[in-house]
Design an enzyme around this catalytic site. Structure first.
Site, PDB file in Angstrom:
ATOM      1  N   TRP A 126       0.822  -1.215   0.000  1.00 43.00           N
ATOM      2  CA  TRP A 126       0.000   0.000   0.000  1.00 43.00           C
ATOM      3  C   TRP A 126       0.855   1.262   0.000  1.00 43.00           C
ATOM      4  CZ3 TRP A 126      -1.507   3.096   4.694  1.00 43.00           C
ATOM      5  CH2 TRP A 126      -0.571   2.955   5.720  1.00 43.00           C
ATOM      6  N   ASP A 127       2.144   1.110   0.295  1.00 48.40           N
ATOM      7  CA  ASP A 127       3.069   2.245   0.275  1.00 48.40           C
ATOM      8  C   ASP A 127       2.878   3.065  -1.002  1.00 48.40           C
ATOM      9  OD1 ASP A 127       3.984   0.045   1.834  1.00 48.40           O
ATOM     10  OD2 ASP A 127       6.031   0.815   1.862  1.00 48.40           O
ATOM     11  N   GLU A 140       0.389  -2.199  12.187  1.00 48.05           N
ATOM     12  CA  GLU A 140       0.572  -3.655  12.192  1.00 48.05           C
ATOM     13  C   GLU A 140       0.842  -4.218  13.585  1.00 48.05           C
ATOM     14  OE1 GLU A 140       3.371  -4.752   9.173  1.00 48.05           O
ATOM     15  OE2 GLU A 140       1.953  -4.282   7.581  1.00 48.05           O
ATOM     16  N   LYS A 176       2.571   0.612  15.997  1.00 45.40           N
ATOM     17  CA  LYS A 176       3.785   0.534  15.179  1.00 45.40           C
ATOM     18  C   LYS A 176       3.942   1.793  14.332  1.00 45.40           C
ATOM     19  CE  LYS A 176       5.959  -2.396  11.643  1.00 45.40           C
ATOM     20  NZ  LYS A 176       5.732  -3.429  10.626  1.00 45.40           N
ATOM     21  N   GLN A 177       2.821   2.236  13.760  1.00 42.55           N
ATOM     22  CA  GLN A 177       2.902   3.319  12.779  1.00 42.55           C
ATOM     23  C   GLN A 177       1.570   4.068  12.722  1.00 42.55           C
ATOM     24  OE1 GLN A 177       2.954  -0.282  10.124  1.00 42.55           O
ATOM     25  NE2 GLN A 177       2.687   1.336   8.609  1.00 42.55           N
TER      26      GLN A 177
HETATM   27  C1  BGC Z   1       4.899  -1.570   7.380  1.00 43.85           C
HETATM   28  C2  BGC Z   1       3.880  -1.617   6.265  1.00 43.85           C
HETATM   29  C3  BGC Z   1       4.580  -1.378   4.944  1.00 43.85           C
HETATM   30  C4  BGC Z   1       5.738  -2.355   4.757  1.00 43.85           C
HETATM   31  C5  BGC Z   1       6.533  -2.066   3.501  1.00 43.85           C
HETATM   32  C6  BGC Z   1       5.989  -2.568   7.099  1.00 43.85           C
HETATM   33  O1  BGC Z   1       6.958  -2.494   8.098  1.00 43.85           O
HETATM   34  O2  BGC Z   1       4.295  -1.851   8.619  1.00 43.85           O
HETATM   35  O3  BGC Z   1       2.906  -0.627   6.471  1.00 43.85           O
HETATM   36  O4  BGC Z   1       3.678  -1.496   3.910  1.00 43.85           O
HETATM   37  O5  BGC Z   1       6.596  -2.253   5.858  1.00 43.85           O
HETATM   38  O6  BGC Z   1       7.094  -0.790   3.538  1.00 43.85           O
END
Ligand code: BGC
Length: 786
Positions: free
Chosen positions: A361-362, A488, A592-593
């Site tokens: 999804w980035d 996540e 996490k984010q």
């Molecule tokens: C993140 C995801 C991301 C992926 C690739 C993961 O660590 O939690 O949101 O899509 O890394 O960048």
């Protein structure tokens, strides 16, 4: 951290003045060149020493079985992994009897520079061999942005103090030996020797290798040719083997004499085309690059980039390091997407093997917002790629028991490649993220043909997914249970607010698009009842609120969970997922984010200003930023709620993620989303860019250290320049039709070359929120170089 003065702040260049062997792999990522189709890591011309050798072609991958100790229904059976294809950038040099190898002899001078305007990597070296011969070596390398199949290198060698015998071996090498793999799950599982030879050829200055991958059945061709200038006494020979084509140039040079070689390399690949067809394709590409010539290729590259920078540049007064970093970021975002042409944009672009070369999804949420407003064609191409994998997404939805399309969480060619479903298949928001990117692209460009052909089907099939994934409960609320949002560290949660807001937007946008394209919608089998069901689901979408705390919970139950024991978590236990079981992480309040914070950026109107400030203050102490995707949205919201210094700190983290190797994994490739995030932090953070009723709105505000911020945006056929100073902002059209927009809630109209300047109102911020112990961003103010 990369602490050497390598990446000194120079507005348009990233320079390395000293070679540090311990940083080789990081610098290979930093100095990677790509056009979105071909990617070369910044390996030395002579191949060794290296961190990770890397040459990638977008979507050339090998299959790898996904072993499960306990398999279950609907688990993907195999994954796709990017492979290191034929290395064409190898140019080995021998001076008298010694191979040129910087680990031996004495490296008197070393400099590499990535030139962001010329689009080339320059290297110049002065080296004394163990036998005491000194030579100057320079190379200029490019991956052409105008000729998609072409890499070109201009290589020069010159003895300094005494005559020398010079042998150059210019090569194509397949199945290079790769270093041992790391245990970090974010690194790659690169297959060794993935290529099987089909054809090899060498003749005069020309060489060619054709291979195919064993399991994925892709055919890859690489060809090279050379233009050589040097003394008349020169000898050229060539040879080829299944995994090697070599052109050897031998001569004698006196001091002041130079050998100059222009090496052209062409790549082509296909899952369908025959060996002769691939052969002809790479030969034709070489031929056309030969016609353009080295100077012509340089000129084309410069013109392409001049055009890009005119539409995309960000200027900054007050922080030279961030100025450099944001241009570096834009350059790499462009490189990742420029010529992707209906192929995915991977999380690492084509700069390294990290995350197996997968796209996430980035792309839609971090990269496309930048490309949509600066290089819209590249955004359209990335979305066309999504459309091209629609059938696989429909099959996946059917397999999962849903209607519509369920796009893969991570993939190269379209199939789901994640073996860990709670953080992949369950992250259904990716479908609404794609829809969001479609809506933004169409809104920014007015590309109705794209909307009808590509956008509409994507919107319709994802809307169908939401209608079958969610349900209306007895109280009439439309609920989406058991999904994973962006964070996540919380999985399988009910009514993740980000997901529900995104799904609502997806459903409404699909219904609106159907109205604009009734015939195309009918062909997709859409009828008025279905549209009514989308509108109803959107209307009734459940957005939970925690009355007790007065905050929006990230998901329905989030704020009821126990808070993570931050006090007893040691600094070396981050990122948490490498030290704690997900079972432990999922049931606690630890983030996490950015998740809800991202929702507040994209759905600004769904929250009051007061609510945003309260929510932001609540989530900051819980967010550990174990993902590089977090700092940028935190910067944006911090700026919005008036925490300008905190926003500045987060900007520093997003922008310097790779230049300072903040997550210690830049070696595996650049964090393209974080790089795009540095643009986001500046343009949506300090520029305050949001979307309002199909127009752009700005609420600019600068932190004290930045005296001026200017950025450029392409919108509805107009080129807009926004210049922000501490107390005023000026909007100017540099071309295109008149534009309506908003400045701090005031509607303004721009036309012709008549700039509009407006005052920036002050802001009253609450106390600066804190982060989990040890997880505060590095204070930018102290590190700034003006
Ligand atoms: C993140 C995801 C991301 C992926 C690739 C993961 O660590 O939690 O949101 O899509 O890394 O960048």
């Amino acid at each position: 951290m990369i602490e050497h003065p390598a990446f000194m702040a120079e507005g348009w260049k990233v320079c390395e003045k000293h070679l540090r062997f311990d940083l080789l792999a990081q610098t290979e990522s930093i100095f990677a060149l790509s056009n979105g189709h071909i990617g070369l890591r910044g390996n030395f011309d002579e191949g060794e020493p290296h961190g990770i050798p890397g040459t990638y072609l977008n979507s050339v991958y090998e299959l790898r079985r996904l072993p499960y100790a306990e398999a279950a229904y609907g688990y993907p059976e195999s994954s796709q992994t990017v492979i290191n294809v034929t290395n064409g950038k190898l140019i080995r040099l021998h001076v008298d009897d010694e191979p040129f190898d910087v680990r031996y002899g004495k490296l008197q001078e070393h400099e590499r520079e990535l030139d962001l305007r010329a689009g080339v990597l320059r290297r110049s070296v002065r080296w004394t061999s163990p036998a005491g011969r000194t030579v100057k070596v320079s190379s200029v390398r490019m991956v052409s942005l105008t000729q998609r199949a072409i890499v070109a290198i201009c290589y020069e060698v010159e003895p300094v103090d005494a005559p020398a015998r010079i042998v150059i071996q210019s090569e194509l090498v397949a199945n290079e030996a790769l270093p041992d793999q790391s245990n970090d799950p974010r690194a790659a599982s690169i297959p060794t020797s993935p290529l099987e030879s089909e054809e090899h050829q060498a003749q005069g200055t020309f060489g060619l290798l054709i291979h195919h991958t064993r399991l994925s059945g892709l055919r890859v061709g690489a060809a090279m040719d050379h233009h050589i200038e040097g003394p008349p006494d020169m000898f050229v020979a060539s040879e080829s083997y299944p995994d090697l084509a070599r052109v050897t140039i031998t001569t004698r040079l006196k001091p002041g004499e130079r050998l100059r070689i222009v090496k052209l390399i062409a790549y082509g690949w296909s899952s369908l085309r025959s060996r002769p067809a691939i052969h002809d394709q790479v030969v034709a590409a070489i031929s056309s690059a030969r016609l353009t010539g080295w100077d012509g290729l340089l000129a084309e590259q410069r013109a392409y980039l001049d055009d890009f920078w005119a539409n995309a540049d960000v200027e900054l007064d007050g922080d030279a390091q961030i100025q450099q970093a944001v241009r570096f970021a834009l350059f790499h975002v462009l490189q990742a997407g420029a010529r992707n042409e209906r192929r995915p944009i991977a999380a690492k672009g084509l700069t390294g093997p990290g995350y197996d070369g997968h796209t996430f999804w980035d792309t839609e949420i971090y990269v496309l917002p930048v490309l949509t407003l600066t290089q819209p064609q590249a955004a359209a191409d990335a979305l066309r790629w999504r459309y091209s994998i629609m059938d696989m997404a429909k099959d996946r939805a059917a397999q999962l028991g849903f209607r519509g399309a369920a796009f893969p969480w991570r993939t190269i060619a379209g199939e789901e490649c994640s073996g860990y479903w709670p953080a992949s298949t369950a992250a259904f928001h990716i479908n609404a993220d794609i829809a969001y990117a479609v809506v933004r692209y169409v809104g920014a460009t007015g590309d109705t043909a794209f909307e009808e052909e590509v956008g509409l089907p994507l919107l319709v099939e994802t809307a169908r997914l939401w209608c079958s994934l969610g349900y209306e409960d007895a109280a009439g609320k439309f609920r989406i249970d058991g999904v994973t949002g962006p964070d996540e560290y919380s999985a399988l949660a009910d009514n993740n607010v980000y997901t529900n807001l995104m799904a609502r937007h997806n459903l409404r946008s699909a219904a609106d698009a159907v109205q604009r394209h009734p015939e195309a919608a009918e062909a997709l089998g859409v009828n008025s009842e279905e549209v009514a069901s989308w509108r109803r689901a959107a209307e009734r979408m459940f957005i939970p609120f925690d009355e007790r705390l007065g905050v929006t919970p990230q998901d329905e139950a989030f704020t009821e969970h126990e808070v993570w024991n931050f006090a007893d978590t040691r600094p070396d236990q981050y990122p948490l997922f490498l030290h704690f079981h997900y079972f432990d992480i999922y049931r606690k309040q630890v983030i996490k984010q950015a998740d809800l914070v991202l929702a507040m950026q994209f759905f600004s109107d769904s929250f009051t200003a007061e609510q945003k400030a309260r929510n932001f203050a609540y989530y900051e102490p819980l967010t550990v930023r174990d993902s590089s995707l977090s700092a940028a949205p935190q910067a944006v919201l911090a700026a919005e709620v008036g925490q300008l210094d905190l926003a500045y700190d987060y900007l520093g983290e997003a922008a310097l993620m790779d230049l300072e190797d903040l997550e210690h994994n830049t070696r595996d490739g650049l964090h393209i989303a974080s790089l795009a995030g540095s643009w986001m932090a500046l343009v949506s953070g300090f520029g305050g860019l949001r979307w309002q009723d199909g127009a752009l709105s700005f609420t600019p505000r600068l932190p004290e250290s930045i005296q001026r911020l200017a950025f450029h945006i392409l919108f509805k056929g107009s080129r807009l320049r926004v210049e922000v100073k501490p107390h005023e902002a000026t909007y100017r059209l540099l071309g295109g039709p008149p534009l309506k927009m908003w400045h701090h809630g005031e509607e303004i109209h721009l036309s012709g070359d008549q700039p509009v300047t407006r005052h920036i109102p002050g802001v009253k911020a609450g106390p600066r929120p804190s982060q989990p112990p040890g997880r505060a961003p590095l204070p930018r103010g102290e590190r700034r170089q003006s």
